[in-house]
Design an enzyme around this catalytic site. Structure first.
Site, PDB file in Angstrom:
ATOM      1  CB  SER A 283       3.225  -1.869   2.818  1.00 16.87           C
ATOM      2  OG  SER A 283       1.842  -1.540   2.865  1.00 16.87           O
ATOM      3  CB  SER A 284      -0.917  -5.481   3.612  1.00 20.47           C
ATOM      4  OG  SER A 284      -0.433  -6.070   4.794  1.00 20.47           O
TER       5      SER A 284
ATOM      6  N   GLY B 234       7.422  -8.220   7.353  1.00 16.02           N
ATOM      7  CA  GLY B 234       7.351  -7.190   8.394  1.00 16.02           C
ATOM      8  C   GLY B 234       6.574  -7.715   9.592  1.00 16.02           C
ATOM      9  CG  HIS B 235       2.372  -8.404   9.196  1.00 17.25           C
ATOM     10  ND1 HIS B 235       2.144  -8.399   7.843  1.00 17.25           N
ATOM     11  CD2 HIS B 235       1.613  -7.391   9.686  1.00 17.25           C
ATOM     12  CE1 HIS B 235       1.300  -7.435   7.532  1.00 17.25           C
ATOM     13  NE2 HIS B 235       0.966  -6.801   8.623  1.00 17.25           N
TER      14      HIS B 235
ATOM     15  CG  HIS C  11       4.282  -7.899   4.852  1.00  9.47           C
ATOM     16  ND1 HIS C  11       5.106  -7.367   5.816  1.00  9.47           N
ATOM     17  CD2 HIS C  11       3.238  -7.019   4.742  1.00  9.47           C
ATOM     18  CE1 HIS C  11       4.615  -6.216   6.245  1.00  9.47           C
ATOM     19  NE2 HIS C  11       3.465  -5.985   5.622  1.00  9.47           N
TER      20      HIS C  11
ATOM     21  N   GLY D  28      -3.721  -8.631   8.960  1.00 10.71           N
ATOM     22  CA  GLY D  28      -3.572  -9.787   8.088  1.00 10.71           C
ATOM     23  C   GLY D  28      -2.845  -9.472   6.790  1.00 10.71           C
TER      24      GLY D  28
HETATM   25  P1  AMP Z   1      -0.925  -3.883   9.669  1.00 12.82           P
HETATM   26  O1  AMP Z   1      -1.346  -5.285   9.391  1.00 12.82           O
HETATM   27  O2  AMP Z   1      -0.512  -3.118   8.461  1.00 12.82           O
HETATM   28  O3  AMP Z   1      -1.897  -3.142  10.564  1.00 12.82           O
HETATM   29  O4  AMP Z   1       0.418  -3.997  10.528  1.00 12.82           O
HETATM   30  C1  AMP Z   1       0.460  -4.743  11.715  1.00 12.82           C
HETATM   31  C2  AMP Z   1       1.770  -4.471  12.411  1.00 12.82           C
HETATM   32  O5  AMP Z   1       2.852  -4.826  11.554  1.00 12.82           O
HETATM   33  C3  AMP Z   1       1.957  -2.983  12.747  1.00 12.82           C
HETATM   34  O6  AMP Z   1       2.542  -2.863  14.044  1.00 12.82           O
HETATM   35  C4  AMP Z   1       2.909  -2.514  11.676  1.00 12.82           C
HETATM   36  O7  AMP Z   1       3.697  -1.411  12.066  1.00 12.82           O
HETATM   37  C5  AMP Z   1       3.760  -3.756  11.480  1.00 12.82           C
HETATM   38  N1  AMP Z   1       4.414  -3.702  10.157  1.00 12.82           N
HETATM   39  C6  AMP Z   1       3.813  -3.516   8.956  1.00 12.82           C
HETATM   40  N2  AMP Z   1       4.729  -3.455   7.972  1.00 12.82           N
HETATM   41  C7  AMP Z   1       5.945  -3.583   8.574  1.00 12.82           C
HETATM   42  C8  AMP Z   1       7.297  -3.589   8.103  1.00 12.82           C
HETATM   43  N3  AMP Z   1       7.585  -3.436   6.822  1.00 12.82           N
HETATM   44  N4  AMP Z   1       8.284  -3.744   8.998  1.00 12.82           N
HETATM   45  C9  AMP Z   1       7.998  -3.879  10.327  1.00 12.82           C
HETATM   46  N5  AMP Z   1       6.750  -3.893  10.834  1.00 12.82           N
HETATM   47  C10 AMP Z   1       5.746  -3.752   9.981  1.00 12.82           C
END
Ligand code: AMP
Length: 282
Positions: free
Chosen positions: A185-186, A36-37, A34, A31
């Protein structure tokens, strides 16, 4: 868009979709979404009949000293982003349903979890693999989308899927960055203005390594030395690790060959940030 907390309700919906022969794409997240997600979500929506996004801050991947309590959360904003992107179903489970009292089964991928992030976070990948394995069993996706941002995580999950004969195909998507290079990044929300500026040395060092490899530098030591100099120029930053490894096996290299992963983690104050580049020698 449907929002479900209950595991059983998800399973029932998935069964209906399977019956209708719909392809299911899945994006697991913690959650605080952003761009990226969003890039993973958009790809899943484009490539599948149905897209499921899970939003679950998974306690088993945090060590007791880490930021589980303070990890940013904003479910309403996340739901709006998902709805706009065309997500069909958000799975937003409760901790006590994912880990009922007495839960004692874990998925441990050996070897490649010991390096890089696994060194400073020794229980992290066990938590990641356990939750992703559980989510794959609940959602039964045809395709699951992960970010290259967590390149070691992707290598570990790919290994788990292969070793445990899981049916899902895992797909890595490129790192999405801020305009100045910082990987989204979150956790960037933790950074003060000064820390945010200092954090830029991480992507600078990563891009530097890529340029060096592009002009034919083959010495891992020389590349790492230059990257460390770049990061050392910023007093607010401490290096957790910088390594150059084989992209799939996560084994350390002395020379640049094949497909390599240059991965780094730094602390800016209390905030830990990671970044990487994957480079293939032609
Ligand atoms: P998280 O919520 O941080 O566990 O991330 C969930 C998914 O989003 C994971 O597969 C991460 O690798 C991907 N993710 C997070 N930040 C980025 C980003 N800046 N660019 C691409 N994918 C991302």
């Amino acid at each position: 868009m449907q929002i479900e907390k209950e595991i059983q309700a998800i399973k029932e919906q998935i069964e209906v979709w399977k019956h209708g022969a719909y392809s299911i794409g899945f994006v697991p997240t913690m959650g605080y979404l952003h761009e990226g997600h969003l890039s993973l979500i958009k790809r899943s929506v484009k490539e599948n009949d149905k897209t499921v996004v899970s939003i679950f801050v998974n306690p088993t991947q945090f060590a007791p000293t880490e930021d589980l309590e303070s990890y940013p959360r904003d479910f309403e904003a996340d739901a709006t982003i998902c709805e706009k992107a065309g997500v069909d179903l958000i799975f937003h489970p409760q901790v006590e349903d994912m880990y009922p009292s007495g839960a004692s089964t874990f998925v441990d991928v050996e070897g490649l979890t010991k390096e890089l992030c696994g060194k400073s976070r020794p229980t992290h990948f066990r938590g990641v693999c356990t939750v992703v394995c559980k989510l794959f069993h609940i959602v039964e996706p045809d395709y699951a989308y992960f970010g290259q941002k967590d390149a070691q995580q992707f290598a570990v999950i790919k290994r788990m899927v292969r070793d445990l004969n899981m049916k899902v195909e895992v797909i890595a998507c490129p790192i999405i960055r801020e305009a100045d290079g910082l990987a989204k990044s979150s956790r960037n929300v933790y950074l003060s203005e000064k820390e945010r500026a200092a954090a830029l040395v991480l992507s600078k060092a990563i891009f530097q390594s890529e340029r060096l490899m592009q002009v034919g530098e083959q010495s891992v030591t020389r590349i790492l030395t230059k990257m460390k100099e770049t990061i050392a120029s910023e007093p607010l930053v401490q290096i957790d690790y910088i390594e150059i490894v084989n992209c799939d096996s996560i084994e350390k290299l002395e020379r640049i060959k094949g497909t390599v992963l240059v991965a780094a983690a730094i602390f800016v104050g209390k905030t830990r940030l990671i970044d990487n580049v994957i480079y293939t020698v032609r």
